[in-house]
Design a protein around this motif. Structure first.
Motif, PDB file in Angstrom:
ATOM      1  N   ARG A  47       7.264   1.257  11.393  1.00 33.90           N
ATOM      2  CA  ARG A  47       6.342   2.362  11.637  1.00 33.90           C
ATOM      3  C   ARG A  47       5.244   2.442  10.579  1.00 33.90           C
ATOM      4  N   LEU A  48       5.583   2.067   9.350  1.00 34.47           N
ATOM      5  CA  LEU A  48       4.599   2.129   8.256  1.00 34.47           C
ATOM      6  C   LEU A  48       3.685   0.902   8.238  1.00 34.47           C
ATOM      7  N   GLY A  49       4.020  -0.094   9.029  1.00 34.79           N
ATOM      8  CA  GLY A  49       3.137  -1.241   9.159  1.00 34.79           C
ATOM      9  C   GLY A  49       3.246  -2.288   8.075  1.00 34.79           C
ATOM     10  N   TYR A  50       4.386  -2.347   7.380  1.00 38.29           N
ATOM     11  CA  TYR A  50       4.569  -3.361   6.345  1.00 38.29           C
ATOM     12  C   TYR A  50       5.097  -4.657   6.967  1.00 38.29           C
ATOM     13  N   PHE A  83       7.616  14.870   7.625  1.00 42.09           N
ATOM     14  CA  PHE A  83       6.614  14.014   8.242  1.00 42.09           C
ATOM     15  C   PHE A  83       6.368  12.832   7.303  1.00 42.09           C
ATOM     16  N   ILE A  84       6.363  11.621   7.862  1.00 41.25           N
ATOM     17  CA  ILE A  84       6.207  10.404   7.068  1.00 41.25           C
ATOM     18  C   ILE A  84       5.121   9.552   7.701  1.00 41.25           C
ATOM     19  N   GLY A  85       4.311   8.872   6.882  1.00 39.11           N
ATOM     20  CA  GLY A  85       3.283   8.021   7.467  1.00 39.11           C
ATOM     21  C   GLY A  85       2.514   7.225   6.445  1.00 39.11           C
ATOM     22  N   PRO A  86       1.658   6.290   6.930  1.00 43.42           N
ATOM     23  CA  PRO A  86       0.895   5.418   6.027  1.00 43.42           C
ATOM     24  C   PRO A  86      -0.253   6.112   5.308  1.00 43.42           C
ATOM     25  N   PRO A 100       1.887  -2.775  -5.341  1.00 45.55           N
ATOM     26  CA  PRO A 100       2.584  -3.737  -4.468  1.00 45.55           C
ATOM     27  C   PRO A 100       3.965  -4.071  -5.000  1.00 45.55           C
ATOM     28  N   SER A 101       4.933  -4.232  -4.108  1.00 42.27           N
ATOM     29  CA  SER A 101       6.285  -4.604  -4.522  1.00 42.27           C
ATOM     30  C   SER A 101       6.979  -5.351  -3.393  1.00 42.27           C
ATOM     31  N   LYS A 143       0.865  -1.184   0.000  1.00 42.56           N
ATOM     32  CA  LYS A 143       0.000   0.000   0.000  1.00 42.56           C
ATOM     33  C   LYS A 143       0.898   1.229   0.000  1.00 42.56           C
ATOM     34  N   PRO A 144       0.399   2.354  -0.490  1.00 40.65           N
ATOM     35  CA  PRO A 144       1.243   3.557  -0.570  1.00 40.65           C
ATOM     36  C   PRO A 144       1.514   4.163   0.805  1.00 40.65           C
ATOM     37  N   PHE A 145       2.554   4.987   0.867  1.00 43.67           N
ATOM     38  CA  PHE A 145       2.801   5.792   2.054  1.00 43.67           C
ATOM     39  C   PHE A 145       3.110   7.211   1.605  1.00 43.67           C
ATOM     40  N   TYR A 146       3.215   8.129   2.566  1.00 41.37           N
ATOM     41  CA  TYR A 146       3.257   9.547   2.220  1.00 41.37           C
ATOM     42  C   TYR A 146       4.359  10.279   2.991  1.00 41.37           C
ATOM     43  N   ARG A 147       4.807  11.363   2.386  1.00 45.39           N
ATOM     44  CA  ARG A 147       5.792  12.232   3.041  1.00 45.39           C
ATOM     45  C   ARG A 147       5.379  13.688   2.843  1.00 45.39           C
ATOM     46  N   LYS A 148       5.404  14.424   3.939  1.00 45.39           N
ATOM     47  CA  LYS A 148       5.169  15.876   3.872  1.00 45.39           C
ATOM     48  C   LYS A 148       6.457  16.575   4.269  1.00 45.39           C
TER      49      LYS A 148
END
Length: 348
Positions: A309-312, A218-221, A266-267, A186-191
Protein backbone atom coordinates in the motif's frame (compact mmCIF):
# COMPACT_ATOMS: atom_id res chain seq x y z
CA UNK A 1 20.27 -43.26 22.03
CA UNK A 2 23.32 -41.07 22.74
CA UNK A 3 23.51 -38.33 25.34
CA UNK A 4 23.11 -35.46 22.84
CA UNK A 5 19.88 -37.02 21.61
CA UNK A 6 18.73 -37.30 25.24
CA UNK A 7 19.53 -33.60 25.73
CA UNK A 8 17.46 -32.76 22.66
CA UNK A 9 14.48 -34.75 23.95
CA UNK A 10 14.79 -33.10 27.36
CA UNK A 11 14.82 -29.69 25.68
CA UNK A 12 11.61 -30.54 23.80
CA UNK A 13 10.03 -31.79 27.03
CA UNK A 14 11.04 -28.62 28.89
CA UNK A 15 9.61 -26.50 26.07
CA UNK A 16 6.26 -28.31 25.94
CA UNK A 17 5.66 -28.85 29.67
CA UNK A 18 6.09 -27.00 32.94
CA UNK A 19 8.91 -29.02 34.52
CA UNK A 20 10.06 -28.35 38.07
CA UNK A 21 13.79 -27.73 38.69
CA UNK A 22 13.87 -30.93 40.74
CA UNK A 23 12.50 -33.07 37.90
CA UNK A 24 14.84 -31.41 35.42
CA UNK A 25 17.80 -32.22 37.64
CA UNK A 26 16.65 -35.83 38.00
CA UNK A 27 16.44 -36.24 34.23
CA UNK A 28 19.79 -34.52 33.70
CA UNK A 29 21.43 -37.10 35.96
CA UNK A 30 20.53 -39.72 33.36
CA UNK A 31 22.91 -38.02 30.91
CA UNK A 32 26.29 -39.58 31.59
CA UNK A 33 28.42 -37.28 29.41
CA UNK A 34 29.62 -34.61 31.85
CA UNK A 35 30.31 -32.06 29.11
CA UNK A 36 26.75 -32.30 27.79
CA UNK A 37 25.28 -32.27 31.28
CA UNK A 38 27.30 -29.25 32.43
CA UNK A 39 26.59 -27.35 29.21
CA UNK A 40 22.91 -28.21 28.98
CA UNK A 41 21.85 -24.54 29.23
CA UNK A 42 24.18 -23.53 26.39
CA UNK A 43 23.12 -26.51 24.27
CA UNK A 44 19.42 -25.80 24.76
CA UNK A 45 19.91 -22.12 23.82
CA UNK A 46 21.10 -23.38 20.44
CA UNK A 47 18.13 -25.74 20.20
CA UNK A 48 15.81 -22.82 21.00
CA UNK A 49 17.29 -20.91 18.06
CA UNK A 50 16.54 -23.95 15.87
CA UNK A 51 12.93 -23.92 17.11
CA UNK A 52 12.65 -20.17 16.47
CA UNK A 53 13.92 -20.71 12.93
CA UNK A 54 11.01 -23.05 12.27
CA UNK A 55 8.44 -20.62 13.67
CA UNK A 56 9.80 -17.57 11.80
CA UNK A 57 10.25 -19.21 8.43
CA UNK A 58 6.98 -21.13 8.67
CA UNK A 59 5.40 -17.69 8.42
CA UNK A 60 6.94 -17.08 4.97
CA UNK A 61 4.51 -17.45 2.02
CA UNK A 62 6.74 -19.59 -0.21
CA UNK A 63 7.41 -22.15 2.51
CA UNK A 64 4.91 -24.95 1.88
CA UNK A 65 6.32 -27.35 4.46
CA UNK A 66 9.06 -27.31 7.07
CA UNK A 67 9.88 -30.36 9.14
CA UNK A 68 12.59 -31.16 11.64
CA UNK A 69 14.98 -34.00 10.82
CA UNK A 70 15.74 -34.96 14.42
CA UNK A 71 15.84 -38.68 13.84
CA UNK A 72 18.22 -40.70 16.00
CA UNK A 73 21.17 -41.65 13.82
CA UNK A 74 23.17 -44.81 14.39
CA UNK A 75 26.81 -44.11 15.19
CA UNK A 76 28.10 -46.16 12.26
CA UNK A 77 26.43 -43.78 9.77
CA UNK A 78 27.85 -40.58 11.26
CA UNK A 79 31.24 -41.15 9.67
CA UNK A 80 29.83 -40.31 6.23
CA UNK A 81 26.56 -38.48 6.84
CA UNK A 82 25.15 -35.81 9.12
CA UNK A 83 21.42 -35.16 9.02
CA UNK A 84 20.62 -31.42 8.64
CA UNK A 85 18.14 -29.76 10.97
CA UNK A 86 15.26 -29.17 8.55
CA UNK A 87 13.74 -30.32 5.27
CA UNK A 88 11.69 -27.69 3.44
CA UNK A 89 9.40 -27.51 0.45
CA UNK A 90 9.71 -24.11 -1.25
CA UNK A 91 7.39 -22.71 -3.91
CA UNK A 92 9.16 -21.61 -7.10
CA UNK A 93 8.25 -19.05 -9.78
CA UNK A 94 6.19 -21.71 -11.60
CA UNK A 95 4.03 -22.33 -8.50
CA UNK A 96 5.64 -25.74 -8.03
CA UNK A 97 7.62 -26.93 -5.00
CA UNK A 98 11.28 -27.89 -4.74
CA UNK A 99 12.98 -29.58 -1.75
CA UNK A 100 15.63 -27.81 0.29
CA UNK A 101 17.75 -28.93 3.25
CA UNK A 102 18.70 -26.40 5.94
CA UNK A 103 21.17 -26.73 8.79
CA UNK A 104 20.91 -24.06 11.50
CA UNK A 105 23.87 -22.38 13.17
CA UNK A 106 23.87 -19.93 16.08
CA UNK A 107 26.56 -17.26 16.41
CA UNK A 108 26.22 -16.15 20.01
CA UNK A 109 27.01 -12.83 21.64
CA UNK A 110 29.36 -10.43 19.88
CA UNK A 111 31.05 -13.08 17.69
CA UNK A 112 31.40 -11.95 14.07
CA UNK A 113 32.10 -15.25 12.31
CA UNK A 114 30.65 -18.75 12.04
CA UNK A 115 32.87 -21.84 11.91
CA UNK A 116 31.84 -25.36 10.92
CA UNK A 117 33.97 -28.34 11.88
CA UNK A 118 35.49 -29.69 8.61
CA UNK A 119 34.12 -33.18 9.28
CA UNK A 120 30.63 -31.77 9.82
CA UNK A 121 30.85 -29.76 6.61
CA UNK A 122 31.89 -32.89 4.71
CA UNK A 123 29.16 -35.11 6.17
CA UNK A 124 26.44 -32.48 5.63
CA UNK A 125 27.46 -32.16 2.00
CA UNK A 126 27.57 -35.95 1.63
CA UNK A 127 24.03 -36.24 3.00
CA UNK A 128 22.69 -33.55 0.65
CA UNK A 129 24.42 -35.10 -2.36
CA UNK A 130 23.16 -38.59 -1.55
CA UNK A 131 19.59 -37.28 -1.25
CA UNK A 132 19.99 -35.12 -4.37
CA UNK A 133 18.76 -32.02 -2.59
CA UNK A 134 20.40 -28.56 -2.28
CA UNK A 135 21.63 -27.51 1.16
CA UNK A 136 21.74 -24.09 2.79
CA UNK A 137 23.32 -23.06 6.08
CA UNK A 138 21.03 -20.77 8.08
CA UNK A 139 22.97 -18.62 10.54
CA UNK A 140 21.51 -16.49 13.33
CA UNK A 141 23.84 -13.59 14.17
CA UNK A 142 22.86 -12.62 17.68
CA UNK A 143 24.77 -9.34 17.79
CA UNK A 144 22.58 -7.87 15.03
CA UNK A 145 19.50 -10.11 15.45
CA UNK A 146 19.72 -11.25 11.84
CA UNK A 147 19.24 -14.48 9.84
CA UNK A 148 21.26 -15.33 6.72
CA UNK A 149 21.24 -18.33 4.37
CA UNK A 150 24.38 -19.26 2.46
CA UNK A 151 25.87 -22.20 0.58
CA UNK A 152 28.64 -24.29 2.13
CA UNK A 153 30.80 -23.08 -0.76
CA UNK A 154 30.58 -19.54 0.64
CA UNK A 155 32.64 -20.63 3.63
CA UNK A 156 36.33 -19.78 3.29
CA UNK A 157 39.60 -19.72 5.23
CA UNK A 158 42.36 -22.31 5.27
CA UNK A 159 39.91 -25.17 5.75
CA UNK A 160 37.01 -23.59 3.84
CA UNK A 161 34.90 -23.81 6.97
CA UNK A 162 34.54 -20.21 8.17
CA UNK A 163 32.35 -17.28 7.16
CA UNK A 164 32.16 -13.76 8.61
CA UNK A 165 28.96 -11.81 8.95
CA UNK A 166 29.72 -9.37 6.13
CA UNK A 167 30.31 -12.21 3.65
CA UNK A 168 27.16 -13.97 4.86
CA UNK A 169 25.04 -10.83 4.37
CA UNK A 170 26.54 -10.00 0.95
CA UNK A 171 25.79 -13.55 -0.24
CA UNK A 172 22.51 -13.99 1.63
CA UNK A 173 20.02 -16.21 -0.19
CA UNK A 174 17.15 -15.82 2.28
CA UNK A 175 14.90 -14.36 -0.43
CA UNK A 176 14.74 -17.86 -1.95
CA UNK A 177 12.52 -18.61 1.07
CA UNK A 178 10.45 -15.42 0.47
CA UNK A 179 12.39 -13.58 3.18
CA UNK A 180 12.12 -10.38 1.16
CA UNK A 181 14.18 -7.23 1.64
CA UNK A 182 12.13 -4.04 1.46
CA UNK A 183 13.65 -0.78 0.24
CA UNK A 184 12.24 2.05 2.36
CA UNK A 185 13.45 5.01 0.33
CA UNK A 186 10.96 7.70 1.34
CA UNK A 187 9.06 8.60 4.52
CA UNK A 188 5.50 7.59 5.32
CA UNK A 189 2.97 9.00 7.75
CA UNK A 190 0.44 7.98 10.38
CA UNK A 191 -2.45 10.00 11.76
CA UNK A 192 -3.98 8.72 14.98
CA UNK A 193 -7.23 10.14 16.36
CA UNK A 194 -7.89 9.93 20.12
CA UNK A 195 -11.27 10.73 21.74
CA UNK A 196 -11.53 13.44 24.40
CA UNK A 197 -11.34 13.15 27.28
CA UNK A 198 -8.48 10.62 27.12
CA UNK A 199 -9.69 7.09 27.86
CA UNK A 200 -7.24 4.97 29.88
CA UNK A 201 -9.86 2.59 31.27
CA UNK A 202 -8.96 -0.53 29.30
CA UNK A 203 -5.45 -1.42 30.43
CA UNK A 204 -5.39 -4.55 28.27
CA UNK A 205 -5.79 -2.40 25.18
CA UNK A 206 -2.87 -0.67 23.43
CA UNK A 207 -3.00 3.04 24.09
CA UNK A 208 -0.94 6.23 24.05
CA UNK A 209 0.55 7.14 27.44
CA UNK A 210 -0.91 10.69 27.21
CA UNK A 211 -3.94 10.44 24.91
CA UNK A 212 -5.25 7.00 25.89
CA UNK A 213 -7.08 4.57 23.59
CA UNK A 214 -7.22 5.47 19.91
CA UNK A 215 -10.41 6.06 17.94
CA UNK A 216 -9.03 5.59 14.41
CA UNK A 217 -5.75 5.30 12.51
CA UNK A 218 -4.76 6.54 9.06
CA UNK A 219 -1.54 5.48 7.29
CA UNK A 220 -0.12 6.57 3.95
CA UNK A 221 2.82 7.70 1.80
CA UNK A 222 2.06 11.38 2.41
CA UNK A 223 -0.08 13.44 4.76
CA UNK A 224 -2.68 14.19 2.08
CA UNK A 225 -2.94 10.57 0.94
CA UNK A 226 -3.78 8.45 4.00
CA UNK A 227 -5.85 5.28 4.10
CA UNK A 228 -7.90 4.35 7.16
CA UNK A 229 -6.74 1.25 9.02
CA UNK A 230 -8.51 0.57 12.29
CA UNK A 231 -6.73 -2.77 12.83
CA UNK A 232 -4.23 -2.09 15.61
CA UNK A 233 -1.77 -4.68 14.27
CA UNK A 234 -0.76 -2.28 11.47
CA UNK A 235 0.41 0.29 14.01
CA UNK A 236 2.17 -2.39 16.05
CA UNK A 237 4.26 -3.64 13.12
CA UNK A 238 5.19 -0.02 12.34
CA UNK A 239 6.21 0.77 15.92
CA UNK A 240 8.23 -2.46 16.11
CA UNK A 241 10.56 -1.35 13.34
CA UNK A 242 10.48 2.45 13.00
CA UNK A 243 11.02 5.48 15.19
CA UNK A 244 8.36 8.18 14.93
CA UNK A 245 8.91 11.90 14.55
CA UNK A 246 5.97 14.07 15.57
CA UNK A 247 4.78 16.32 12.75
CA UNK A 248 1.85 17.93 14.55
CA UNK A 249 -0.61 17.58 17.43
CA UNK A 250 -4.04 19.04 16.80
CA UNK A 251 -6.40 19.73 19.70
CA UNK A 252 -10.03 19.63 18.53
CA UNK A 253 -13.22 19.92 20.54
CA UNK A 254 -13.97 16.19 20.68
CA UNK A 255 -10.64 14.59 19.85
CA UNK A 256 -6.87 14.89 19.63
CA UNK A 257 -5.07 14.24 16.34
CA UNK A 258 -1.43 13.09 16.28
CA UNK A 259 0.45 13.07 12.96
CA UNK A 260 3.80 11.24 12.81
CA UNK A 261 6.48 10.71 10.19
CA UNK A 262 8.47 7.48 9.85
CA UNK A 263 11.76 6.65 8.15
CA UNK A 264 13.00 9.86 6.62
CA UNK A 265 16.22 8.08 5.55
CA UNK A 266 16.57 5.19 3.04
CA UNK A 267 16.87 1.77 4.68
CA UNK A 268 16.82 -1.92 3.78
CA UNK A 269 14.60 -4.07 6.01
CA UNK A 270 14.36 -7.85 5.72
CA UNK A 271 11.06 -9.56 6.54
CA UNK A 272 12.56 -12.02 9.06
CA UNK A 273 14.29 -9.16 10.87
CA UNK A 274 11.02 -7.22 11.03
CA UNK A 275 9.27 -10.27 12.51
CA UNK A 276 12.04 -10.69 15.10
CA UNK A 277 11.72 -7.03 16.05
CA UNK A 278 7.98 -7.54 16.48
CA UNK A 279 8.45 -10.47 18.89
CA UNK A 280 10.70 -8.27 21.02
CA UNK A 281 8.37 -5.26 20.80
CA UNK A 282 5.35 -7.35 21.82
CA UNK A 283 7.40 -9.48 24.25
CA UNK A 284 6.07 -12.71 22.78
CA UNK A 285 7.53 -16.05 21.78
CA UNK A 286 7.85 -16.74 18.02
CA UNK A 287 5.68 -19.83 18.56
CA UNK A 288 2.65 -17.86 19.80
CA UNK A 289 -0.70 -18.91 18.31
CA UNK A 290 -3.92 -16.91 18.88
CA UNK A 291 -7.32 -18.19 17.70
CA UNK A 292 -5.56 -21.00 15.81
CA UNK A 293 -3.52 -18.46 13.81
CA UNK A 294 0.25 -18.17 14.09
CA UNK A 295 0.90 -14.57 15.21
CA UNK A 296 3.99 -14.24 13.02
CA UNK A 297 2.07 -15.39 9.95
CA UNK A 298 -0.58 -12.76 10.64
CA UNK A 299 2.18 -10.18 11.11
CA UNK A 300 3.83 -11.19 7.83
CA UNK A 301 0.57 -10.66 5.94
CA UNK A 302 0.15 -7.24 7.54
CA UNK A 303 3.74 -6.22 6.74
CA UNK A 304 3.52 -7.26 3.09
CA UNK A 305 0.14 -5.53 2.69
CA UNK A 306 1.50 -2.38 4.33
CA UNK A 307 4.57 -2.32 2.08
CA UNK A 308 2.35 -2.82 -0.98
CA UNK A 309 0.00 0.00 0.00
CA UNK A 310 2.89 2.38 0.72
CA UNK A 311 4.44 1.64 -2.65
CA UNK A 312 7.83 0.33 -1.55
CA UNK A 313 9.76 -2.17 -3.67
CA UNK A 314 11.21 -5.61 -2.90
CA UNK A 315 14.91 -6.31 -3.44
CA UNK A 316 16.40 -9.72 -4.38
CA UNK A 317 20.05 -9.95 -3.45
CA UNK A 318 22.37 -11.21 -6.21
CA UNK A 319 25.36 -12.86 -4.47
CA UNK A 320 28.78 -11.65 -5.64
CA UNK A 321 30.17 -15.15 -4.93
CA UNK A 322 28.42 -17.26 -7.54
CA UNK A 323 29.04 -21.00 -7.82
CA UNK A 324 27.35 -24.28 -8.71
CA UNK A 325 25.21 -24.07 -5.55
CA UNK A 326 23.86 -20.58 -6.30
CA UNK A 327 23.38 -21.51 -9.99
CA UNK A 328 21.21 -24.47 -9.00
CA UNK A 329 19.16 -22.58 -6.42
CA UNK A 330 18.42 -19.56 -8.61
CA UNK A 331 17.38 -21.88 -11.44
CA UNK A 332 15.12 -23.82 -9.07
CA UNK A 333 13.50 -20.73 -7.55
CA UNK A 334 13.44 -18.10 -10.31
CA UNK A 335 13.39 -19.84 -13.69
CA UNK A 336 12.11 -17.51 -16.47
CA UNK A 337 11.89 -14.44 -14.20
CA UNK A 338 13.58 -11.04 -14.11
CA UNK A 339 15.43 -12.17 -10.96
CA UNK A 340 17.00 -15.04 -12.92
CA UNK A 341 17.95 -12.67 -15.74
CA UNK A 342 19.52 -10.27 -13.23
CA UNK A 343 21.50 -13.18 -11.77
CA UNK A 344 22.79 -14.27 -15.18
CA UNK A 345 23.56 -10.72 -16.29
CA UNK A 346 25.74 -10.14 -13.25
CA UNK A 347 27.55 -13.48 -13.49
CA UNK A 348 31.32 -13.38 -14.01
Amino acid sequence: MNDMEKANILHQLKTAFDISPELLETLLKQISNKSIKDNFKRITSGLTIEDNYKHIFSAMPWIKNIGGLHQAQAEKYKKNYQIPDYALLVEDSQKKNFPLLVDVKYVKGDAKSCTIIPKQKHTLRQYATAHRQPLLIAIYWEFIGYWTHTCLSHFGGKKNNKIDWQTAICNDLSHLLSDYTFLINKPFYRKTVFPKPADHSNRNYARHKLYGNFDSIFIGPDIDNLFKEDELFYSMVIDANFNATTVSIEDHENHMCLIEEFSSQPSMIKLSQWLLNLTQFMNIQPSLVVNEMHVLETARKVIVDLIHRLGYSISYNIPPLKNACTDELFELAYKDTTVMRDYRHGKV
